[in-house]
Design an enzyme around this catalytic site. Sequence first.
Site, PDB file in Angstrom:
ATOM      1  N   SER A  52       0.784  -1.119  -0.111  1.00 49.38           N
ATOM      2  CA  SER A  52      -0.030   0.145  -0.156  1.00 49.38           C
ATOM      3  C   SER A  52       0.761   1.300   0.074  1.00 49.38           C
ATOM      4  O   SER A  52       1.709   1.409  -0.958  1.00 49.38           O
ATOM      5  CB  SER A  52      -0.914  -0.135   1.150  1.00 49.38           C
ATOM      6  OG  SER A  52      -2.010   1.006   1.059  1.00 49.38           O
ATOM      7  N   ASP A 193      -5.916  -3.362  -2.296  1.00 42.83           N
ATOM      8  CA  ASP A 193      -4.739  -3.358  -1.501  1.00 42.83           C
ATOM      9  C   ASP A 193      -4.089  -4.675  -0.781  1.00 42.83           C
ATOM     10  O   ASP A 193      -5.027  -5.407  -0.360  1.00 42.83           O
ATOM     11  CB  ASP A 193      -5.189  -2.381  -0.398  1.00 42.83           C
ATOM     12  CG  ASP A 193      -4.143  -1.930   0.616  1.00 42.83           C
ATOM     13  OD1 ASP A 193      -3.294  -2.469   0.904  1.00 42.83           O
ATOM     14  OD2 ASP A 193      -4.541  -0.465   1.009  1.00 42.83           O
TER      15      ASP A 193
END
Length: 341
Positions: A52, A193
Amino acid sequence: MKKVRILSIDGGGIRGILPGIIIDQLEKKFQKKKNNSNLRIADMFDFMAGTSTGGILTLCYLISDEAKRPKFKAEEAVSIYLDRGDEIFDVNISQKFKSGNGITDEKYDASELEEALQDNFGEVKLSELLKPCIISSYDIRNGKPHFFKQHMAKNEIYDFKIKDVARATSAAPTYFETARIKNEIGTPYPLIDGGVFVNNPALVAYSEVRCMNFEGIEKFPTAKDMMIVSLGTGSFGKSYEYKKAKDWGAIGWIKPILEIMMSGNSTTVDYHLKQIYGTLNQTDSTDYHRLEPVLKEANPEMDDASLENIIKLKEDALSFISQPQIDAELDIIIDKLLKYE
């Protein structure tokens, strides 16, 4: 006495400011130690991993300029968050109403994020990065993790534009729309993610390096052949009251479960690596470093990119690296990075 020097950076949204500032301090200490202001993070590590926000930072450190040198200083990389965070995490009224504040649709329009990634990364491909790295995401079509690997990207099947890699690894559920990106031969991938399963990618980095070859190191390195620097995005001791949680349904659990998965994974990975390095001799056992800043002033919400909170995140990071024991550990890390190069 060469070792594989690994940098791993957790996910955490706007809290990426914290590891970004720590890394900036590391870079400056390294430059001072070697009396060379042109040295960069990519000169200090042999392998990087990110999830991320940590994935975006990793890509910033490894993208090159026309001279095949790192394009960004560490302080320029963290400026993406300091300068554009409020735009990326800006909720316009129509999107807020449409999404029910993230309940029925993604909370944020991804256009600002995508524009920032385009501005910083352009059309550069994964295969063109300066050092091997691994960036995490999750493939929702095939129901399995998807790892972007620079060292595999010489094959166009595994090669992607890094702006798309950054978009995929940061497509946090409820915050941003699922990413749909394509590799260099046009195969589409619907990705979210990587923080949903591996917010702390340090153990992923360890496992990947175990299967690689590095010049000057015995084939397939083990823990004794690695130095790992793992950076968190801020601990804050989030807790939930039983009386409230016991009656939560699907909607009530949406936000807490994401936070629990991310913080739980980060802590678990740290535990396992401490166990692994604890089996080594006294010297090698100290080559795993975990730096986890404590949030004292800042709001821990991953998307609180208000000017006030960005300033507080920066202050918390500066407060952390100003502690004598942390400053001393950073010096130890620098000495080891030089020793093992």
